[in-house]
Design an enzyme around this catalytic site. Structure first.
Site, short mmCIF file in Angstrom:
data_model
loop_
_atom_site.label_atom_id
_atom_site.label_comp_id
_atom_site.label_asym_id
_atom_site.label_seq_id
_atom_site.Cartn_x
_atom_site.Cartn_y
_atom_site.Cartn_z
N TYR A 185 0.83 -1.19 0.00
CA TYR A 185 0.00 0.00 0.00
C TYR A 185 0.87 1.25 0.00
O TYR A 185 1.56 1.56 0.97
CB TYR A 185 -0.93 0.03 1.22
CG TYR A 185 -1.94 -1.09 1.28
CD1 TYR A 185 -2.25 -1.86 0.17
CD2 TYR A 185 -2.62 -1.37 2.46
CE1 TYR A 185 -3.19 -2.88 0.22
CE2 TYR A 185 -3.56 -2.38 2.53
CZ TYR A 185 -3.85 -3.14 1.41
OH TYR A 185 -4.77 -4.15 1.49
N HIS B 123 -0.47 -11.92 1.05
CA HIS B 123 -1.42 -11.04 0.38
C HIS B 123 -2.03 -11.71 -0.86
O HIS B 123 -3.23 -11.58 -1.12
CB HIS B 123 -0.70 -9.75 -0.01
CG HIS B 123 -1.61 -8.58 -0.17
ND1 HIS B 123 -1.15 -7.28 -0.22
CD2 HIS B 123 -2.95 -8.47 -0.28
CE1 HIS B 123 -2.15 -6.45 -0.36
NE2 HIS B 123 -3.26 -7.14 -0.41
N PRO C 214 -16.20 -4.32 2.55
CA PRO C 214 -17.52 -4.77 3.00
C PRO C 214 -18.64 -3.80 2.65
O PRO C 214 -19.81 -4.14 2.76
CB PRO C 214 -17.34 -4.88 4.52
CG PRO C 214 -16.31 -3.85 4.85
CD PRO C 214 -15.35 -3.90 3.69
N GLY D 238 -18.84 -2.59 -0.41
CA GLY D 238 -18.92 -2.62 -1.86
C GLY D 238 -18.16 -1.50 -2.52
O GLY D 238 -18.62 -0.88 -3.47
N ARG D 239 -16.92 -1.25 -2.00
CA ARG D 239 -16.07 -0.16 -2.51
C ARG D 239 -16.81 1.18 -2.50
O ARG D 239 -16.63 2.02 -3.37
CB ARG D 239 -15.54 -0.49 -3.90
CG ARG D 239 -14.77 -1.81 -3.91
CD ARG D 239 -14.00 -2.08 -5.17
NE ARG D 239 -13.29 -3.35 -5.05
CZ ARG D 239 -12.43 -3.82 -5.94
NH1 ARG D 239 -12.16 -3.12 -7.02
NH2 ARG D 239 -11.83 -4.98 -5.76
N GLY D 240 -17.64 1.34 -1.48
CA GLY D 240 -18.36 2.59 -1.28
C GLY D 240 -19.77 2.61 -1.84
O GLY D 240 -20.58 3.46 -1.46
#
Length: 326
Positions: free
Chosen positions: A56, A122, A202, A204-206
């Site tokens: 990241y 990962h 969780p 849904g990517r916003g």
């Protein structure tokens, strides 16, 4: 906040953790001071699980988390990951056993910690059997550098192979109302093996917060090229979100809180890690841990969940990126 245990003998953590990727990449411009303040808000709100990775921001995220957690109490648990490598030549996978200790030591240095609470693979390196990678990870536990092991975006066979080498505390994967495919394979396999479930994205990517617009979709690398966020698929999914919003309004909560409450209700072994760069959103997400839905509400919510979300997903080197036919 309510506490949950990851795996048969894994760490005890808050029911909702914090995914930290967005502080470094994926969702637009970031401000480190604001990010640190948001992490402090999460701690003050009862969050004890903070999820990062060496990839990241090319290490930026781990260094940022080190700064934010400098004065955190003993209950804080840090999870990080290795296996995705970002370099001058782009992104590639590397989970070779002989490199695992090197990656761990580098993460420990960036995090400013003597031990990593939960260390994930990962992504599975297709050039290396997962059992060999996990064997090297197990050596880190023996050396006192890592407390618990996890894997991310594996299929059931790979999860079983990993667990045969060393106890696996958690498996991380995308899971939400928008993406339920893991319920067909990874979730039951993990439960049979006693592995905790850590859903990322969780919300849904916003999308499930009911706040996205075409502009915010276009501004995010992690949404712009995802089939669920384009054309007819997006139109279909926004219709589903409207129904979610209507139920949430009747219950006096936000759509995002309803989405998290649904996930938490899937079992005591589920610990979602929603990410947010905003303190107000973090407080909102944490509050979902206290929401209890009655039978009538659950039945109405299940109709929304089962109504049919559209589009495959895009995720680097991940298991299961196409919707099943079942």
């Amino acid at each position: 906040m309510q506490q949950r245990t990851l795996g048969s003998s894994g760490p005890v953590v808050s029911a909702i953790g914090l995914g930290c990727m967005g502080f470094s990449q994926g969702y637009g411009t970031v401000d480190d001071d604001e990010s640190v303040a948001s992490v402090h808000t999460a701690i003050d709100s009862g969050t004890t699980l903070f999820d990062t990775a060496q990839s990241y921001g090319g290490g930026h995220n781990e260094r940022l988390l080190a700064r934010a957690l400098r004065d955190a109490g003993p209950d804080v648990r840090v999870a990080t990951k290795f296996g995705i490598v970002r370099g001058e030549n782009g992104v590639h996978l590397d989970a070779k056993p002989e490199r695992v200790r090197e990656y761990c030591d580098a993460s420990l240095a960036r995090l400013g910690r003597e031990v990593i609470d939960l260390y994930y693979l990962h992504r599975v390196d297709p050039q290396v059997p997962i059992a060999e990678t996990v064997g090297a990870m197990a050596d880190l536990v023996g050396a006192g550098k890592v407390r618990h092991l996890g894997v991310s975006e594996v299929n059931p066979e790979q999860l079983a192979q990993a667990a045969a080498v060393h106890p696996i505390a958690a498996v991380q994967f995308e899971w939400s109302m928008l993406w339920r495919e893991p319920e067909n394979d990874v979730v039951p396999a993990a439960r049979e093996l006693g592995v905790g479930l850590v859903p990322y994205s969780p919300l849904g990517r916003g999308l499930l917060t009911a706040t996205l617009t075409s502009d915010t979709v276009a501004a995010s690398d992690f949404r712009r090229n995802d089939p669920r966020f384009s054309g007819e698929n997006l139109a279909n999914n926004l219709t589903q979100v409207a129904a979610l919003r209507a139920l949430a309004e009747r219950l006096g909560i936000t759509p995002g809180q309803l989405a998290l409450a649904w996930l938490l209700a899937q079992g005591p072994d589920v610990v979602p890690i929603p990410g947010s760069r905003r303190a107000a959103r973090i407080i909102e997400n944490v509050a979902a841990a206290a929401i209890e839905l009655d039978a009538e509400d659950r039945a109405e919510l299940e109709k929304i969940v089962a109504a049919g979300w559209a589009g495959d997903r895009q995720s680097f080197a991940a298991h299961g990126t196409s919707r099943s036919d079942s």
